[in-house]
Each structure stands twice: as C-alpha cells, then as structure tokens.
Design a protein around this motif. Sequence first.
Motif, PDB file in Angstrom:
ATOM      1  N   MET A  65       1.089  -1.078  -0.045  1.00 44.45           N
ATOM      2  CA  MET A  65      -0.001   0.052   0.027  1.00 44.45           C
ATOM      3  C   MET A  65       1.042   1.234  -0.026  1.00 44.45           C
ATOM      4  O   MET A  65       0.734   2.057  -0.991  1.00 44.45           O
ATOM      5  CB  MET A  65      -0.994  -0.074   1.275  1.00 44.45           C
ATOM      6  N   ALA A  66       1.760   1.532   1.159  1.00 49.72           N
ATOM      7  CA  ALA A  66       2.578   2.419   0.805  1.00 49.72           C
ATOM      8  C   ALA A  66       3.397   1.992  -0.173  1.00 49.72           C
ATOM      9  O   ALA A  66       3.584   1.062  -0.667  1.00 49.72           O
ATOM     10  CB  ALA A  66       3.369   2.597   2.466  1.00 49.72           C
TER      11      ALA A  66
ATOM     12  N   THR B 252       9.234   3.425   0.826  1.00 47.52           N
ATOM     13  CA  THR B 252       8.773   3.760   2.090  1.00 47.52           C
ATOM     14  C   THR B 252       8.928   2.606   2.970  1.00 47.52           C
ATOM     15  O   THR B 252       9.567   2.698   4.295  1.00 47.52           O
ATOM     16  CB  THR B 252       7.508   4.472   2.175  1.00 47.52           C
ATOM     17  N   HIS B 253       8.454   1.499   2.663  1.00 48.97           N
ATOM     18  CA  HIS B 253       8.574   0.337   3.175  1.00 48.97           C
ATOM     19  C   HIS B 253       9.933  -0.134   3.715  1.00 48.97           C
ATOM     20  O   HIS B 253      10.386  -0.609   4.638  1.00 48.97           O
ATOM     21  CB  HIS B 253       7.613  -0.842   2.672  1.00 48.97           C
ATOM     22  N   ILE B 254      10.793  -0.113   2.758  1.00 52.22           N
ATOM     23  CA  ILE B 254      12.190  -0.478   2.875  1.00 52.22           C
ATOM     24  C   ILE B 254      12.816   0.441   3.753  1.00 52.22           C
ATOM     25  O   ILE B 254      13.248  -0.085   4.602  1.00 52.22           O
ATOM     26  CB  ILE B 254      12.936  -0.474   1.341  1.00 52.22           C
TER      27      ILE B 254
ATOM     28  N   PRO C 284       4.953  -8.641   1.570  1.00 54.59           N
ATOM     29  CA  PRO C 284       3.491  -8.440   1.637  1.00 54.59           C
ATOM     30  C   PRO C 284       2.827  -7.950   0.078  1.00 54.59           C
ATOM     31  O   PRO C 284       1.706  -8.259  -0.198  1.00 54.59           O
ATOM     32  CB  PRO C 284       3.142  -7.460   2.663  1.00 54.59           C
ATOM     33  N   ASP C 285       3.565  -7.002  -0.372  1.00 55.20           N
ATOM     34  CA  ASP C 285       2.951  -6.648  -1.724  1.00 55.20           C
ATOM     35  C   ASP C 285       3.125  -7.325  -2.873  1.00 55.20           C
ATOM     36  O   ASP C 285       2.936  -6.832  -4.112  1.00 55.20           O
ATOM     37  CB  ASP C 285       3.346  -5.144  -1.926  1.00 55.20           C
ATOM     38  N   ILE C 286       3.477  -8.638  -2.811  1.00 58.00           N
ATOM     39  CA  ILE C 286       3.711  -9.597  -3.659  1.00 58.00           C
ATOM     40  C   ILE C 286       2.401  -9.668  -4.431  1.00 58.00           C
ATOM     41  O   ILE C 286       2.326  -9.709  -5.900  1.00 58.00           O
ATOM     42  CB  ILE C 286       4.301 -10.763  -3.485  1.00 58.00           C
TER      43      ILE C 286
ATOM     44  N   SER D 216      -1.864 -11.899   2.530  1.00 59.46           N
ATOM     45  CA  SER D 216      -0.634 -11.280   2.720  1.00 59.46           C
ATOM     46  C   SER D 216      -0.554 -10.191   3.568  1.00 59.46           C
ATOM     47  O   SER D 216       0.819 -10.101   4.059  1.00 59.46           O
ATOM     48  CB  SER D 216      -0.163 -10.764   1.087  1.00 59.46           C
ATOM     49  N   HIS D 217      -1.436  -9.329   4.001  1.00 56.04           N
ATOM     50  CA  HIS D 217      -1.464  -8.365   5.039  1.00 56.04           C
ATOM     51  C   HIS D 217      -1.974  -9.037   6.356  1.00 56.04           C
ATOM     52  O   HIS D 217      -2.400  -7.956   7.285  1.00 56.04           O
ATOM     53  CB  HIS D 217      -1.994  -7.141   4.485  1.00 56.04           C
ATOM     54  N   SER D 218      -1.907 -10.448   6.599  1.00 50.60           N
ATOM     55  CA  SER D 218      -2.774 -10.722   7.853  1.00 50.60           C
ATOM     56  C   SER D 218      -1.532 -10.902   8.749  1.00 50.60           C
ATOM     57  O   SER D 218      -0.190 -11.034   8.256  1.00 50.60           O
ATOM     58  CB  SER D 218      -3.468 -12.077   7.564  1.00 50.60           C
TER      59      SER D 218
ATOM     60  N   LEU E  25       6.956  -5.150   9.785  1.00 50.79           N
ATOM     61  CA  LEU E  25       6.924  -3.662   9.946  1.00 50.79           C
ATOM     62  C   LEU E  25       6.280  -3.150   8.484  1.00 50.79           C
ATOM     63  O   LEU E  25       5.630  -1.858   8.779  1.00 50.79           O
ATOM     64  CB  LEU E  25       8.516  -3.112   9.811  1.00 50.79           C
ATOM     65  N   HIS E  26       6.237  -3.959   7.645  1.00 50.20           N
ATOM     66  CA  HIS E  26       5.549  -3.527   6.498  1.00 50.20           C
ATOM     67  C   HIS E  26       4.040  -3.493   6.609  1.00 50.20           C
ATOM     68  O   HIS E  26       3.250  -2.463   6.562  1.00 50.20           O
ATOM     69  CB  HIS E  26       5.724  -4.491   5.356  1.00 50.20           C
ATOM     70  N   GLU E  27       3.601  -4.409   7.519  1.00 51.12           N
ATOM     71  CA  GLU E  27       2.233  -4.559   7.877  1.00 51.12           C
ATOM     72  C   GLU E  27       1.765  -3.388   8.885  1.00 51.12           C
ATOM     73  O   GLU E  27       0.645  -2.917   8.824  1.00 51.12           O
ATOM     74  CB  GLU E  27       1.880  -5.806   8.378  1.00 51.12           C
TER      75      GLU E  27
ATOM     76  N   LEU F  67       3.319  -0.630   9.125  1.00 51.95           N
ATOM     77  CA  LEU F  67       3.147   0.670   8.288  1.00 51.95           C
ATOM     78  C   LEU F  67       1.910   0.749   7.638  1.00 51.95           C
ATOM     79  O   LEU F  67       1.423   2.020   7.741  1.00 51.95           O
ATOM     80  CB  LEU F  67       4.428   0.946   7.433  1.00 51.95           C
ATOM     81  N   ASP F  68       1.310  -0.441   7.041  1.00 50.58           N
ATOM     82  CA  ASP F  68       0.235  -0.086   6.248  1.00 50.58           C
ATOM     83  C   ASP F  68      -0.981  -0.013   7.334  1.00 50.58           C
ATOM     84  O   ASP F  68      -1.910   0.673   6.648  1.00 50.58           O
ATOM     85  CB  ASP F  68       0.029  -1.663   5.342  1.00 50.58           C
ATOM     86  N   ALA F  69      -0.863  -0.400   8.354  1.00 49.49           N
ATOM     87  CA  ALA F  69      -2.242  -0.343   9.188  1.00 49.49           C
ATOM     88  C   ALA F  69      -1.986   1.056   9.773  1.00 49.49           C
ATOM     89  O   ALA F  69      -3.466   1.636   9.941  1.00 49.49           O
ATOM     90  CB  ALA F  69      -1.639  -1.380  10.625  1.00 49.49           C
TER      91      ALA F  69
HETATM   92 ZN   LIG Z   1       1.274  -3.522   1.677  1.00 50.04          ZN
END
Ligand SMILES: [Zn+2]
Length: 181
Positions: free
Chosen positions: A1-2, A6-8, A43-45, A72-74, A118-120, A122-124
Amino acid sequence: MALRKTHIASAEAVMMGYAISTNQPLPIIITEAIGVWIGSQLPDIDQRQTRINKKTGVETSVLTLWGHRTWSHSIWIPAFLFILARYSSNSPMLNGISVYGYKVMGYFYFTLVLGYFLHELLDAFSVEGIRWLYPLGNRKIIRKKGIFRYKVHSMKEIMIRYVSVTIVVIELIFYLYKNLK
Ligand SMILES: [Zn+2]
C-alpha cells in the motif's frame, strides 16, 4: 500500500537502530539489512502479481485469487514465518553458513519476518488500513485520526520515507564513528 521505497526505508531504520544499539558485528548487520530489505517487500507481492496479470491477461498466480491486502497482510503469515525462522535457525543445516565465524542465516530468517511485520505495521497506519486477522473480522481496523495516519502517495508518506532515510544515514555515521575511533 505504502510505496515500496517507504516500506524498505522505514524497516531498515528500525532494524539498523536495533543492530547498532546492540553492537552487532558488520557481517550480521549486513545480513540483517538484506533480510529486512526482502521481508519488507514481500507482503505486496500480491499487488505486483495483479499488475503482471493486467499486462499479460492471464492469471499468473494463486496469490491474486483472494485479492490484495487480504492473506498477505494478515498477522498469520509473519506468525507462521516466525515459527519457521525459529525452526530454521536451530537447524544445523539451515543455519550452516558462517561468514567470518558468524552464523548469519539465523539473523537473516528473523529479520525477514521483522521486515514483513514492519511492512504490515506501516500499512496499518495508512488511511486504507489492513485486516490483521483476515479472514476473521469482516472489516478493516482503520485509524480515524492520529499524527501517524497517512495517505498513500501523499506528502506525509513521502515525509515518512525521507525521515526514515535520514535516520538510516545518521545510524550509519554513528556506527562508523563508533568503530573507527
Ligand atoms: Zn502493503
């Protein structure tokens, strides 16, 4: 999402802070940086698959069957990966590679999970939110307000990215300073 960058950047900032404050040796820090780099993109695969599918017109992956930001985002995936990481790091074969005497693979496994989580996280915080317990719970837990709440592609997201990059740079300088004197 982000955005991917930004995720990295944000995940690396967190990981580097931990690695440096606990005085880890360089081979381990490098391994961890790679683990987080991969984990924070995983997660964004599903999203990328969707894009590939649009281009080719064929279903290239089962990942798209459920749609984006579901499985993927659970929380289940990082929880499962964490169990795998624990198992793998205790396995003499899977944790067998040593660099300058350091068994690095165990660190790789755990930071991969950390990057994923951490990806999740940030998306949260994004306006769009995620469903931590998918498929349980029929709606997303979305933050109504708060200073960390941001819109994807917004000025705020770009700021999160640059602040993260700045933190990584400061951490690197700090590390070099500490180890060169
Ligand atoms: Zn994501």
